[in-house]
Design a protein around this motif. Sequence first.
Motif, PDB file in Angstrom:
ATOM      1  N   ASN A   5       0.866  -1.168   0.000  1.00 58.85           N
ATOM      2  CA  ASN A   5       0.000   0.000   0.000  1.00 58.85           C
ATOM      3  C   ASN A   5       0.907   1.223   0.000  1.00 58.85           C
ATOM      4  OD1 ASN A   5      -2.997  -0.333   0.132  1.00 58.85           O
ATOM      5  ND2 ASN A   5      -2.348  -1.904   1.596  1.00 58.85           N
ATOM      6  N   LEU A   7       1.297   5.145   0.227  1.00 59.71           N
ATOM      7  CA  LEU A   7       0.580   6.349   0.654  1.00 59.71           C
ATOM      8  C   LEU A   7       0.863   7.484  -0.324  1.00 59.71           C
ATOM      9  CD1 LEU A   7      -1.137   7.634   2.956  1.00 59.71           C
ATOM     10  CD2 LEU A   7       1.016   8.354   3.989  1.00 59.71           C
ATOM     11  N   ASN A  20      -4.085   5.252   0.068  1.00 55.15           N
ATOM     12  CA  ASN A  20      -3.083   4.235  -0.191  1.00 55.15           C
ATOM     13  C   ASN A  20      -3.431   3.565  -1.501  1.00 55.15           C
ATOM     14  OD1 ASN A  20      -1.580   4.069   2.510  1.00 55.15           O
ATOM     15  ND2 ASN A  20      -3.730   3.952   3.115  1.00 55.15           N
ATOM     16  N   GLU A  22      -3.167   0.438  -3.543  1.00 51.64           N
ATOM     17  CA  GLU A  22      -2.916  -0.970  -3.225  1.00 51.64           C
ATOM     18  C   GLU A  22      -2.417  -1.688  -4.476  1.00 51.64           C
ATOM     19  OE1 GLU A  22      -6.437  -3.403  -2.643  1.00 51.64           O
ATOM     20  OE2 GLU A  22      -5.569  -4.290  -0.857  1.00 51.64           O
ATOM     21  N   GLY A  30      -6.352  -1.756  -5.970  1.00 51.03           N
ATOM     22  CA  GLY A  30      -7.345  -1.076  -5.139  1.00 51.03           C
ATOM     23  C   GLY A  30      -6.861   0.255  -4.603  1.00 51.03           C
ATOM     24  N   TRP A  32      -7.270   2.448  -0.899  1.00 49.44           N
ATOM     25  CA  TRP A  32      -7.777   2.543   0.479  1.00 49.44           C
ATOM     26  C   TRP A  32      -7.603   3.974   0.967  1.00 49.44           C
ATOM     27  CZ3 TRP A  32     -10.645  -1.291   1.768  1.00 49.44           C
ATOM     28  CH2 TRP A  32     -10.321  -2.602   1.435  1.00 49.44           C
ATOM     29  N   PRO A  33      -8.698   4.662   1.307  1.00 52.53           N
ATOM     30  CA  PRO A  33      -8.538   6.006   1.870  1.00 52.53           C
ATOM     31  C   PRO A  33      -7.685   5.935   3.137  1.00 52.53           C
ATOM     32  CG  PRO A  33     -10.806   5.202   2.126  1.00 52.53           C
ATOM     33  CD  PRO A  33     -10.093   4.211   1.262  1.00 52.53           C
ATOM     34  N   SER A  34      -6.816   6.910   3.308  1.00 52.55           N
ATOM     35  CA  SER A  34      -5.974   6.902   4.508  1.00 52.55           C
ATOM     36  C   SER A  34      -6.792   7.361   5.710  1.00 52.55           C
ATOM     37  CB  SER A  34      -4.771   7.826   4.318  1.00 52.55           C
ATOM     38  OG  SER A  34      -4.128   7.987   5.566  1.00 52.55           O
ATOM     39  N   LYS A  35      -6.743   6.557   6.767  1.00 53.56           N
ATOM     40  CA  LYS A  35      -7.495   6.914   7.976  1.00 53.56           C
ATOM     41  C   LYS A  35      -6.595   7.558   9.011  1.00 53.56           C
ATOM     42  CE  LYS A  35     -10.755   3.092   7.463  1.00 53.56           C
ATOM     43  NZ  LYS A  35     -11.864   2.431   8.163  1.00 53.56           N
TER      44      LYS A  35
ATOM     45  N   VAL B  36      -0.906   4.215   8.835  1.00 51.69           N
ATOM     46  CA  VAL B  36      -1.198   2.789   9.007  1.00 51.69           C
ATOM     47  C   VAL B  36      -2.049   2.334   7.831  1.00 51.69           C
ATOM     48  CG1 VAL B  36      -2.329   1.062  10.468  1.00 51.69           C
ATOM     49  CG2 VAL B  36      -1.102   2.970  11.523  1.00 51.69           C
ATOM     50  N   ALA B  37      -1.717   1.170   7.285  1.00 48.06           N
ATOM     51  CA  ALA B  37      -2.471   0.640   6.145  1.00 48.06           C
ATOM     52  C   ALA B  37      -2.420  -0.881   6.167  1.00 48.06           C
ATOM     53  CB  ALA B  37      -1.882   1.172   4.832  1.00 48.06           C
ATOM     54  N   PRO B  38      -3.327  -1.526   5.416  1.00 45.21           N
ATOM     55  CA  PRO B  38      -3.272  -2.986   5.329  1.00 45.21           C
ATOM     56  C   PRO B  38      -1.938  -3.460   4.766  1.00 45.21           C
ATOM     57  CG  PRO B  38      -5.358  -2.177   4.444  1.00 45.21           C
ATOM     58  CD  PRO B  38      -4.489  -0.976   4.674  1.00 45.21           C
ATOM     59  N   PRO B  54      -6.070   2.061  12.716  1.00 43.33           N
ATOM     60  CA  PRO B  54      -7.533   2.091  12.598  1.00 43.33           C
ATOM     61  C   PRO B  54      -8.037   0.893  11.802  1.00 43.33           C
ATOM     62  CG  PRO B  54      -6.562   3.555  10.984  1.00 43.33           C
ATOM     63  CD  PRO B  54      -5.426   3.001  11.786  1.00 43.33           C
ATOM     64  N   TYR B  56      -9.562  -1.447   9.087  1.00 40.97           N
ATOM     65  CA  TYR B  56      -9.817  -1.536   7.639  1.00 40.97           C
ATOM     66  C   TYR B  56     -10.513  -2.871   7.382  1.00 40.97           C
ATOM     67  CZ  TYR B  56      -7.051   2.469   6.040  1.00 40.97           C
ATOM     68  OH  TYR B  56      -6.596   3.736   5.775  1.00 40.97           O
ATOM     69  N   ARG B  64      -9.120 -10.225  -2.306  1.00 44.41           N
ATOM     70  CA  ARG B  64      -8.382  -9.792  -3.507  1.00 44.41           C
ATOM     71  C   ARG B  64      -7.181 -10.705  -3.752  1.00 44.41           C
ATOM     72  NH1 ARG B  64      -8.902  -3.209  -2.469  1.00 44.41           N
ATOM     73  NH2 ARG B  64     -11.100  -3.146  -3.056  1.00 44.41           N
ATOM     74  N   ILE B 171     -16.016   0.579   0.278  1.00 45.91           N
ATOM     75  CA  ILE B 171     -15.305   0.098   1.469  1.00 45.91           C
ATOM     76  C   ILE B 171     -15.994  -1.110   2.089  1.00 45.91           C
ATOM     77  CG2 ILE B 171     -16.427   1.437   3.326  1.00 45.91           C
ATOM     78  CD1 ILE B 171     -12.964   1.992   3.579  1.00 45.91           C
ATOM     79  N   HIS B 220     -18.359   5.181   8.508  1.00 42.42           N
ATOM     80  CA  HIS B 220     -17.138   5.917   8.808  1.00 42.42           C
ATOM     81  C   HIS B 220     -16.554   6.596   7.580  1.00 42.42           C
ATOM     82  CE1 HIS B 220     -12.803   6.504   9.589  1.00 42.42           C
ATOM     83  NE2 HIS B 220     -13.275   6.964  10.731  1.00 42.42           N
ATOM     84  N   THR B 221     -16.718   5.979   6.423  1.00 43.67           N
ATOM     85  CA  THR B 221     -16.099   6.541   5.222  1.00 43.67           C
ATOM     86  C   THR B 221     -17.023   7.526   4.507  1.00 43.67           C
ATOM     87  OG1 THR B 221     -14.483   5.847   3.538  1.00 43.67           O
ATOM     88  CG2 THR B 221     -16.718   5.042   3.258  1.00 43.67           C
TER      89      THR B 221
END
Lengths: 135, 284
Positions: A5, A7, A20, A22, A30, A32-35, B36-38, B54, B56, B64, B171, B220-221
Amino acid sequence: MDYKNTLTTCIYCGCGCQMNIETLDGQIIGVWPSKTQEISQGKLCIKGWNVTSFSDHADRLTTPLIRKNGELVEASWDEALTLMAERLGAIKTESGPDSVAFLASAKCTNEENYLFNKLARAVFNTNNIDHCARL
Amino acid sequence: MIDEIRKIVAERLNETDDKGARLDGMVALRRTGPAVAPHVFVAGDDLSTLEINPRYPLMTVVSRLHKRLPDIRLGVVARGCDERAYVEMAKRNQIDPERLVILGFACTAEEALECYCAEPFPKNLVVGTPAAPGPQNPIVAKYDTMTLAERRAFWKQQFVKCIKCYGCRNICPECFCEACAMEDKAWVEPGFLAPPFPAFHLIRAMHMASRCIACRQCEHTCPAHIPLTVLYDLMRRDMEALLGYVPGADLAALPPLSVTLEQTPLLLGDAHDPATIPLAPIGR
Ligand code: SF4
Ligand code: SF4
Ligand code: SF4
Ligand code: SF4
């Protein structure tokens, strides 16, 4: 398996939402919105969610193009920037600073647009500056 | 908690099963600087960067990878809702149960409260002690006291804020259709904001009836702060009351919307006042 991922910041507007990208073995799979950052807090608009749709699009420009004998030809950045400096300088001398309009992009950062405005006003001496979102 | 999870992940990544095979990776969250990310951890990785916040939808990452790498065997560090998402995804062929090991941990009481979570822990509980269930979303209780006209007005006021980002669908671990009805011109004419009321949001509500496992990722999103999961909580309540189906509870239970609709018309019985069901179901 190379799962990543990466950023990055959305290029579609000046808000600076982060996401991010992916990837699996170098292919985008993919977004992923950064949280974990304050600007967008895990949220994106439809453009942000689809920010990768052009990344390997066949129509995407990957080098500057210069029109030579009516044809757009791929060129290096050096060649393109040198040509622009020469032509803009010549136009300014021949026809005056207000003969040119500067059109900025909403896809650039605030800082880039600030510099662009400096280029137009302080270097080229024109107030003819606007941006793509009003075109 | 987090130290114990890191330790167990390290052990699992180095373990071999009776056939001498190891897991190819462990899906979890990773910290890189402030972000932080997967991530997929493999044996030998620095596990001090493994995080649990957080949240995900990590089962989407598993899905995937399972779809693209047909031989890959993964582990996943999962919360209760991740495990429930897995249950509904696996029965719809989005994840191969034979190629997944779930390392579950319990959420805190505070998290259960924030998520209005009925079961803040997974069945494959490896780390932590189950916290008490969270309360019901107070909007659901309030909704029950509203008249039909008030309910309509409530959703109208909420849905008009929608910027049609499709983030709720993107999401959601249970939204994985190749062609999505929310992008079908027959239901949602392109080029308009707010999207058609109430079709746009009710498409997903109907489709979530036997799928939503209440992870709250969609809410949340949502940049418009629409209390989307109130809709899905109501749908889940009806599914349980009318058809005895609880999404996420049982891998062997077939979703009633997939098996019953063709053969027997659904009877909306007295478990719930039919007058409180505002509009006819939308489906395709
Ligand atoms: S919904 Fe919230 S409290 Fe419940 S399992 Fe998921 S993260 Fe934990
Ligand atoms: S809470 Fe939202 S994101 Fe989670 S399963 Fe239900 S609809 Fe999907
Ligand atoms: S909204 Fe419905 S059609 Fe669209 S992805 Fe979700 S379940 Fe599939
Ligand atoms: S996330 Fe919110 S704003 Fe975006 S499409 Fe869904 S309801 Fe609309």
